[in-house]
Design a protein around this motif. Structure first.
Motif, short mmCIF file in Angstrom:
data_model
loop_
_atom_site.label_atom_id
_atom_site.label_comp_id
_atom_site.label_asym_id
_atom_site.label_seq_id
_atom_site.Cartn_x
_atom_site.Cartn_y
_atom_site.Cartn_z
N LEU A 123 0.75 -1.22 0.20
CA LEU A 123 -0.01 0.08 -0.06
C LEU A 123 0.92 1.35 0.06
O LEU A 123 0.51 2.35 -0.80
CB LEU A 123 -0.91 0.11 1.29
CG LEU A 123 -1.93 1.33 1.30
CD1 LEU A 123 -2.93 1.21 0.15
CD2 LEU A 123 -2.68 0.93 2.48
N ASP A 124 1.90 1.44 0.77
CA ASP A 124 2.87 2.40 0.94
C ASP A 124 3.50 2.65 -0.39
O ASP A 124 3.35 3.79 -0.95
CB ASP A 124 3.99 2.07 1.90
CG ASP A 124 4.64 3.19 2.51
OD1 ASP A 124 3.81 4.02 2.65
OD2 ASP A 124 5.65 3.15 2.94
N TRP A 125 4.08 1.74 -1.26
CA TRP A 125 4.53 1.80 -2.33
C TRP A 125 3.45 2.25 -3.50
O TRP A 125 3.69 3.18 -4.40
CB TRP A 125 5.10 0.63 -2.92
CG TRP A 125 5.65 0.37 -4.34
CD1 TRP A 125 7.21 1.03 -4.53
CD2 TRP A 125 5.13 0.25 -5.52
NE1 TRP A 125 7.35 1.26 -6.13
CE2 TRP A 125 6.22 0.88 -6.73
CE3 TRP A 125 4.07 -0.25 -6.18
CZ2 TRP A 125 5.89 0.42 -7.80
CZ3 TRP A 125 3.67 -0.27 -7.34
CH2 TRP A 125 4.54 0.20 -8.27
N LEU A 163 1.39 6.61 -7.13
CA LEU A 163 0.32 7.55 -7.68
C LEU A 163 0.80 8.98 -7.41
O LEU A 163 0.44 9.70 -8.33
CB LEU A 163 -1.00 7.24 -6.90
CG LEU A 163 -1.57 5.60 -6.87
CD1 LEU A 163 -2.84 5.48 -6.04
CD2 LEU A 163 -2.01 5.62 -8.63
N GLY A 164 1.60 9.25 -6.39
CA GLY A 164 2.23 10.49 -6.12
C GLY A 164 3.20 10.83 -7.34
O GLY A 164 2.93 12.01 -7.78
N GLU A 165 3.91 10.05 -7.44
CA GLU A 165 5.01 10.03 -8.37
C GLU A 165 4.42 10.31 -9.87
O GLU A 165 4.92 11.07 -10.54
CB GLU A 165 5.96 9.14 -8.53
CG GLU A 165 6.93 9.20 -7.21
CD GLU A 165 8.16 10.30 -7.26
OE1 GLU A 165 8.58 10.56 -8.26
OE2 GLU A 165 8.01 11.01 -6.40
N LEU A 183 -6.69 8.38 -2.12
CA LEU A 183 -5.56 8.92 -1.30
C LEU A 183 -6.01 9.74 -0.02
O LEU A 183 -5.74 9.38 0.88
CB LEU A 183 -4.48 9.55 -2.11
CG LEU A 183 -3.79 8.91 -2.96
CD1 LEU A 183 -3.01 9.86 -3.91
CD2 LEU A 183 -2.73 7.87 -2.35
N LEU A 184 -7.04 10.41 -0.47
CA LEU A 184 -7.71 11.02 0.76
C LEU A 184 -8.37 10.47 1.77
O LEU A 184 -8.30 10.38 3.05
CB LEU A 184 -8.99 12.30 0.22
CG LEU A 184 -8.39 13.64 -0.06
CD1 LEU A 184 -9.26 14.34 -0.77
CD2 LEU A 184 -8.08 14.17 1.36
N VAL A 185 -9.04 9.03 1.09
CA VAL A 185 -9.41 7.93 2.16
C VAL A 185 -8.49 7.54 3.00
O VAL A 185 -8.68 7.57 4.65
CB VAL A 185 -10.30 6.89 1.53
CG1 VAL A 185 -10.54 5.80 2.57
CG2 VAL A 185 -11.46 7.33 0.72
N GLU A 186 -7.26 7.26 2.51
CA GLU A 186 -6.19 6.75 3.48
C GLU A 186 -5.55 7.83 4.52
O GLU A 186 -5.25 7.56 5.23
CB GLU A 186 -5.19 6.34 2.32
CG GLU A 186 -3.93 5.30 3.25
CD GLU A 186 -4.58 4.29 3.90
OE1 GLU A 186 -3.96 4.03 4.94
OE2 GLU A 186 -5.47 3.44 3.18
N PHE A 187 -5.55 9.28 3.96
CA PHE A 187 -5.03 9.97 4.44
C PHE A 187 -5.89 10.48 5.77
O PHE A 187 -5.35 10.81 6.93
CB PHE A 187 -5.09 11.35 3.62
CG PHE A 187 -4.61 12.63 4.41
CD1 PHE A 187 -3.34 12.95 4.60
CD2 PHE A 187 -5.64 13.60 4.71
CE1 PHE A 187 -2.86 14.08 5.57
CE2 PHE A 187 -5.34 14.86 5.37
CZ PHE A 187 -3.65 14.81 5.44
N TYR A 236 -5.77 5.72 12.11
CA TYR A 236 -4.56 5.14 12.59
C TYR A 236 -4.10 4.46 11.07
O TYR A 236 -3.79 3.36 11.00
CB TYR A 236 -4.79 4.07 13.56
CG TYR A 236 -5.35 4.77 14.70
CD1 TYR A 236 -4.43 5.41 15.39
CD2 TYR A 236 -6.85 4.61 15.08
CE1 TYR A 236 -5.00 5.99 16.38
CE2 TYR A 236 -7.16 5.13 16.31
CZ TYR A 236 -6.20 5.90 17.13
OH TYR A 236 -6.77 6.63 18.18
N SER A 237 -3.72 5.36 10.13
CA SER A 237 -3.34 4.96 8.81
C SER A 237 -2.04 4.16 8.57
O SER A 237 -1.24 4.37 9.67
CB SER A 237 -3.22 6.00 7.95
OG SER A 237 -2.91 5.68 6.69
N TYR A 238 -1.84 3.25 7.92
CA TYR A 238 -0.63 2.49 7.75
C TYR A 238 0.51 3.35 7.32
O TYR A 238 1.56 3.35 8.11
CB TYR A 238 -0.92 1.29 6.53
CG TYR A 238 0.48 0.79 6.27
CD1 TYR A 238 1.09 -0.33 7.32
CD2 TYR A 238 1.21 1.10 5.06
CE1 TYR A 238 2.03 -0.90 6.57
CE2 TYR A 238 2.37 0.38 4.70
CZ TYR A 238 2.80 -0.57 5.63
OH TYR A 238 3.92 -1.17 5.42
N SER A 239 0.23 4.37 6.79
CA SER A 239 1.30 5.24 6.30
C SER A 239 0.65 6.56 6.08
O SER A 239 0.56 7.09 4.80
CB SER A 239 1.97 4.68 5.09
OG SER A 239 3.07 5.55 4.80
#
Length: 145
Positions: A1-3, A8-10, A20-24, A28-31
Motif C-alpha cells: 500500500l505504501d508503495w 500514484l503521487g510520483e 488517497l484522501l480516504v487513506e489520509f 490510524y493509517s498505515y502510512s
C-alpha cells in the motif's frame, strides 16, 4: 500500500485523489505521511489543487474529525497564505492537537494582523495554558519578520 500511494503521487495521478484522501483521513493509517506526500505531488495541476484544497478545508474545519490537524498542515503546505482563514478558525475552535499545529503554521505564514487575535491568548493567567508556549512562539516569529 505504501508503495502504491508513493507511485500514484510520483505519477501525479489525479484520479487517485479520492482514494488517497480516504487513506489520509484514516485515524490510524498505515502510512499517513506517504498519503500526504502523494497528495502534495498530485496538486501540480491547478484544478486538482482547488478540489483538494476545498476537501481539506472541510476536514480541517470539522472539530470532530480525527484528521483535523493533519488536514490543516497539508492545507497550509498546498495553499500557503490562502489557508490562513482556516488556520485562524482552527485556533479558535479546533481540537487541542489541531490548535497546536495551527499555531505552528501561523508562526510560519501568519502576518502582523494575526497579532490582534494572538495577543490576548498570550496571557498565561487568563487564556489556555496548554497553548501558551505555542502562542508565544507564533507571536515571536510573526514579530521577527
Amino acid at each position: 500500500l505504501d508503495w502504491v500511494m508513493y507511485r500514484l503521487g510520483e505519477l501525479q495521478e489525479r484520479r487517485a485523489l479520492d482514494a488517497l484522501l480516504v487513506e489520509f483521513e484514516k485515524p490510524y493509517s498505515y502510512s499517513p505521511s506517504t498519503a500526504k506526500e502523494a497528495l502534495e505531488k498530485i496538486t501540480a495541476d491547478k484544478h486538482t489543487r482547488g478540489v483538494l484544497t476545498d476537501k481539506l478545508t472541510t476536514i480541517a474545519l470539522d472539530s470532530k474529525s480525527l484528521s483535523q490537524a493533519n488536514a490543516l498542515e497539508l492545507l497550509a503546505a498546498i495553499a500557503g497564505k490562502d489557508a490562513l482563514p482556516a488556520v485562524r478558525q482552527v485556533i479558535k475552535t479546533g481540537q487541542l492537537d489541531a490548535k497546536v499545529r495551527a499555531l505552528n503554521v501561523m508562526s510560519r505564514i501568519g502576518n502582523k494582523a494575526d497579532l490582534v487575535m494572538l495577543m490576548p491568548m498570550a496571557n498565561y493567567w487568563t487564556s489556555d495554558r496548554q497553548l501558551h508556549y505555542w502562542v508565544m512562539q507564533a507571536i515571536g516569529e510573526i514579530k521577527n519578520r
